[in-house]
Design a protein around this motif. Structure first.
Motif, PDB file in Angstrom:
ATOM      1  N   THR A   1       1.042  -1.048  -0.039  1.00  0.00           N
ATOM      2  CA  THR A   1      -0.068   0.234   0.006  1.00  0.00           C
ATOM      3  C   THR A   1       0.934   1.345  -0.420  1.00  0.00           C
ATOM      4  OG1 THR A   1      -0.763  -0.135   2.023  1.00  0.00           O
ATOM      5  CG2 THR A   1      -1.983  -0.594   1.168  1.00  0.00           C
ATOM      6  N   SER A   2       2.218   0.965  -0.180  1.00  0.00           N
ATOM      7  CA  SER A   2       2.941   1.901   0.114  1.00  0.00           C
ATOM      8  C   SER A   2       3.065   2.675  -1.517  1.00  0.00           C
ATOM      9  CB  SER A   2       4.680   1.799  -0.029  1.00  0.00           C
ATOM     10  OG  SER A   2       5.957   2.761  -0.137  1.00  0.00           O
ATOM     11  N   PRO A   3       2.380   4.297  -2.079  1.00  0.00           N
ATOM     12  CA  PRO A   3       2.711   4.832  -2.929  1.00  0.00           C
ATOM     13  C   PRO A   3       3.929   4.717  -3.661  1.00  0.00           C
ATOM     14  CG  PRO A   3       1.745   6.402  -1.147  1.00  0.00           C
ATOM     15  CD  PRO A   3       2.090   4.787  -0.889  1.00  0.00           C
ATOM     16  N   GLY A   4       4.927   5.120  -3.210  1.00  0.00           N
ATOM     17  CA  GLY A   4       6.352   5.086  -3.130  1.00  0.00           C
ATOM     18  C   GLY A   4       6.441   4.010  -3.736  1.00  0.00           C
ATOM     19  N   ARG A   5       6.557   2.910  -3.471  1.00  0.00           N
ATOM     20  CA  ARG A   5       6.990   1.340  -3.680  1.00  0.00           C
ATOM     21  C   ARG A   5       6.226   1.101  -4.770  1.00  0.00           C
ATOM     22  NH1 ARG A   5       6.822  -3.726  -0.833  1.00  0.00           N
ATOM     23  NH2 ARG A   5       8.041  -5.069  -1.972  1.00  0.00           N
ATOM     24  N   LEU A   6       5.169   0.939  -4.847  1.00  0.00           N
ATOM     25  CA  LEU A   6       4.363   1.113  -6.216  1.00  0.00           C
ATOM     26  C   LEU A   6       4.403   1.705  -7.321  1.00  0.00           C
ATOM     27  CD1 LEU A   6       2.107  -1.013  -6.695  1.00  0.00           C
ATOM     28  CD2 LEU A   6       0.541   0.437  -6.145  1.00  0.00           C
ATOM     29  N   GLY A   7       4.388   2.954  -6.503  1.00  0.00           N
ATOM     30  CA  GLY A   7       4.959   3.611  -8.268  1.00  0.00           C
ATOM     31  C   GLY A   7       6.398   3.248  -8.901  1.00  0.00           C
ATOM     32  N   ARG A   8       7.618   2.935  -7.955  1.00  0.00           N
ATOM     33  CA  ARG A   8       8.449   2.440  -8.591  1.00  0.00           C
ATOM     34  C   ARG A   8       8.211   1.420  -9.511  1.00  0.00           C
ATOM     35  NH1 ARG A   8       9.732   4.761  -3.560  1.00  0.00           N
ATOM     36  NH2 ARG A   8       9.976   3.219  -2.820  1.00  0.00           N
ATOM     37  N   ALA A   9       7.942  -0.016  -8.816  1.00  0.00           N
ATOM     38  CA  ALA A   9       7.660  -1.074  -9.406  1.00  0.00           C
ATOM     39  C   ALA A   9       7.059  -1.085 -10.655  1.00  0.00           C
ATOM     40  CB  ALA A   9       7.004  -1.551  -7.736  1.00  0.00           C
ATOM     41  N   LEU A  10       5.542  -0.441 -10.560  1.00  0.00           N
ATOM     42  CA  LEU A  10       4.759  -0.328 -11.728  1.00  0.00           C
ATOM     43  C   LEU A  10       5.956   0.702 -13.457  1.00  0.00           C
ATOM     44  CD1 LEU A  10       2.025  -0.318 -13.603  1.00  0.00           C
ATOM     45  CD2 LEU A  10       1.596   2.441 -12.445  1.00  0.00           C
ATOM     46  N   ALA A  11       6.875   1.180 -12.606  1.00  0.00           N
ATOM     47  CA  ALA A  11       8.173   2.197 -13.746  1.00  0.00           C
ATOM     48  C   ALA A  11       8.650   1.791 -14.473  1.00  0.00           C
ATOM     49  CB  ALA A  11       8.667   3.309 -12.641  1.00  0.00           C
ATOM     50  N   ARG A  12       9.232   0.266 -13.753  1.00  0.00           N
ATOM     51  CA  ARG A  12       9.913  -0.983 -14.236  1.00  0.00           C
ATOM     52  C   ARG A  12       9.576  -1.305 -14.789  1.00  0.00           C
ATOM     53  NH1 ARG A  12      12.117  -0.638  -7.542  1.00  0.00           N
ATOM     54  NH2 ARG A  12      12.730   1.118  -7.273  1.00  0.00           N
ATOM     55  N   ALA A  13       8.080  -1.817 -14.462  1.00  0.00           N
ATOM     56  CA  ALA A  13       7.323  -2.882 -15.384  1.00  0.00           C
ATOM     57  C   ALA A  13       7.865  -2.322 -16.855  1.00  0.00           C
ATOM     58  CB  ALA A  13       6.213  -3.182 -14.210  1.00  0.00           C
ATOM     59  N   VAL A  14       6.812  -1.087 -16.135  1.00  0.00           N
ATOM     60  CA  VAL A  14       6.465  -0.520 -18.192  1.00  0.00           C
ATOM     61  C   VAL A  14       7.763   0.048 -18.703  1.00  0.00           C
ATOM     62  CG1 VAL A  14       5.951   1.892 -18.748  1.00  0.00           C
ATOM     63  CG2 VAL A  14       4.946   0.920 -17.007  1.00  0.00           C
ATOM     64  N   HIS A  15       9.639   0.036 -17.971  1.00  0.00           N
ATOM     65  CA  HIS A  15      10.058   0.284 -18.302  1.00  0.00           C
ATOM     66  C   HIS A  15      10.690  -1.337 -19.415  1.00  0.00           C
ATOM     67  CE1 HIS A  15      14.809   0.663 -19.039  1.00  0.00           C
ATOM     68  NE2 HIS A  15      14.535   1.822 -19.582  1.00  0.00           N
ATOM     69  N   VAL A  16      10.689  -2.400 -18.812  1.00  0.00           N
ATOM     70  CA  VAL A  16      10.515  -3.881 -18.718  1.00  0.00           C
ATOM     71  C   VAL A  16       9.770  -3.817 -20.726  1.00  0.00           C
ATOM     72  CG1 VAL A  16      10.043  -6.173 -18.410  1.00  0.00           C
ATOM     73  CG2 VAL A  16      11.209  -5.222 -16.634  1.00  0.00           C
ATOM     74  N   GLY A  17       9.077  -3.435 -20.095  1.00  0.00           N
ATOM     75  CA  GLY A  17       8.120  -3.172 -21.957  1.00  0.00           C
ATOM     76  C   GLY A  17       8.564  -2.596 -22.713  1.00  0.00           C
ATOM     77  N   LEU A  18       8.908  -1.036 -22.448  1.00  0.00           N
ATOM     78  CA  LEU A  18       9.542  -0.641 -23.376  1.00  0.00           C
ATOM     79  C   LEU A  18      11.472  -1.135 -23.685  1.00  0.00           C
ATOM     80  CD1 LEU A  18       8.629   3.106 -21.707  1.00  0.00           C
ATOM     81  CD2 LEU A  18       7.570   0.997 -24.107  1.00  0.00           C
ATOM     82  N   SER A  19      11.537  -2.190 -23.491  1.00  0.00           N
ATOM     83  CA  SER A  19      12.638  -2.317 -24.007  1.00  0.00           C
ATOM     84  C   SER A  19      12.549  -3.873 -23.952  1.00  0.00           C
ATOM     85  CB  SER A  19      13.219  -2.714 -22.260  1.00  0.00           C
ATOM     86  OG  SER A  19      13.990  -1.480 -21.335  1.00  0.00           O
ATOM     87  N   GLY A  20      11.486  -4.078 -24.774  1.00  0.00           N
ATOM     88  CA  GLY A  20      11.211  -5.632 -25.629  1.00  0.00           C
ATOM     89  C   GLY A  20      10.840  -6.996 -24.634  1.00  0.00           C
ATOM     90  N   GLN A  21      10.933  -6.355 -23.463  1.00  0.00           N
ATOM     91  CA  GLN A  21      11.332  -7.937 -23.014  1.00  0.00           C
ATOM     92  C   GLN A  21       9.593  -8.574 -22.064  1.00  0.00           C
ATOM     93  OE1 GLN A  21      13.814  -7.212 -19.249  1.00  0.00           O
ATOM     94  NE2 GLN A  21      15.212  -6.003 -20.873  1.00  0.00           N
ATOM     95  N   GLY A  22       8.701  -7.496 -22.692  1.00  0.00           N
ATOM     96  CA  GLY A  22       7.246  -8.336 -22.696  1.00  0.00           C
ATOM     97  C   GLY A  22       6.767  -8.229 -23.486  1.00  0.00           C
ATOM     98  N   ARG A  23       5.512  -8.113 -24.087  1.00  0.00           N
ATOM     99  CA  ARG A  23       4.852  -8.532 -25.629  1.00  0.00           C
ATOM    100  C   ARG A  23       4.063  -6.843 -25.799  1.00  0.00           C
ATOM    101  NH1 ARG A  23       3.513 -13.363 -22.616  1.00  0.00           N
ATOM    102  NH2 ARG A  23       1.526 -12.489 -22.518  1.00  0.00           N
ATOM    103  N   ALA A  24       4.658  -6.885 -26.875  1.00  0.00           N
ATOM    104  CA  ALA A  24       4.126  -5.093 -26.890  1.00  0.00           C
ATOM    105  C   ALA A  24       2.944  -5.920 -28.538  1.00  0.00           C
ATOM    106  CB  ALA A  24       5.005  -4.785 -27.597  1.00  0.00           C
ATOM    107  N   SER A  25       1.877  -4.328 -28.181  1.00  0.00           N
ATOM    108  CA  SER A  25       0.631  -5.018 -29.034  1.00  0.00           C
ATOM    109  C   SER A  25       0.624  -3.496 -29.978  1.00  0.00           C
ATOM    110  CB  SER A  25      -0.187  -5.432 -29.395  1.00  0.00           C
ATOM    111  OG  SER A  25      -0.834  -5.296 -28.211  1.00  0.00           O
TER     112      SER A  25
END
Length: 93
Positions: A69-93
């Motif tokens: 429930t930590s907004p800072g931790r959640l925001g940072r984790a979300l940014a890292r997940a999105v960056h993984v996707g933008l780095s081609g490690q997720g699936r983009a469509s």
């Protein structure tokens, strides 16, 4: 001697939808932490998919977010997940 070229990378996120999170999580604080961390990651590591010069409408297959429930931790984790996707490690469509 080479000349360093400056590149602009534009990441526009129309909507982030949070399902399954406690209503006590402040979306403004999550958003602020997300923006700071994504900016840091892009400056430090770049965006490999930007070289493909294409638009991504959806990122899927991203790492799970922490149960917090930590907004800072959640925001940072979300940014890292999105960056993984933008780095081609997720699936983009």
């Amino acid at each position: 001697m080479g000349v360093e070229q400056s590149r602009t990378v534009r990441v526009e996120i129309g909507e982030l939808v949070f399902d399954g999170f406690d209503h006590r999580v402040d979306p403004d604080l999550v958003s602020a932490a997300f923006e700071r961390e994504l900016d840091r990651l892009i400056r430090a590591r770049g965006v490999p998919l930007a070289d493909a010069d294409r638009r991504l409408d959806t990122l899927t297959g991203l790492p799970p977010l922490p149960a917090t429930t930590s907004p800072g931790r959640l925001g940072r984790a979300l940014a890292r997940a999105v960056h993984v996707g933008l780095s081609g490690q997720g699936r983009a469509s």
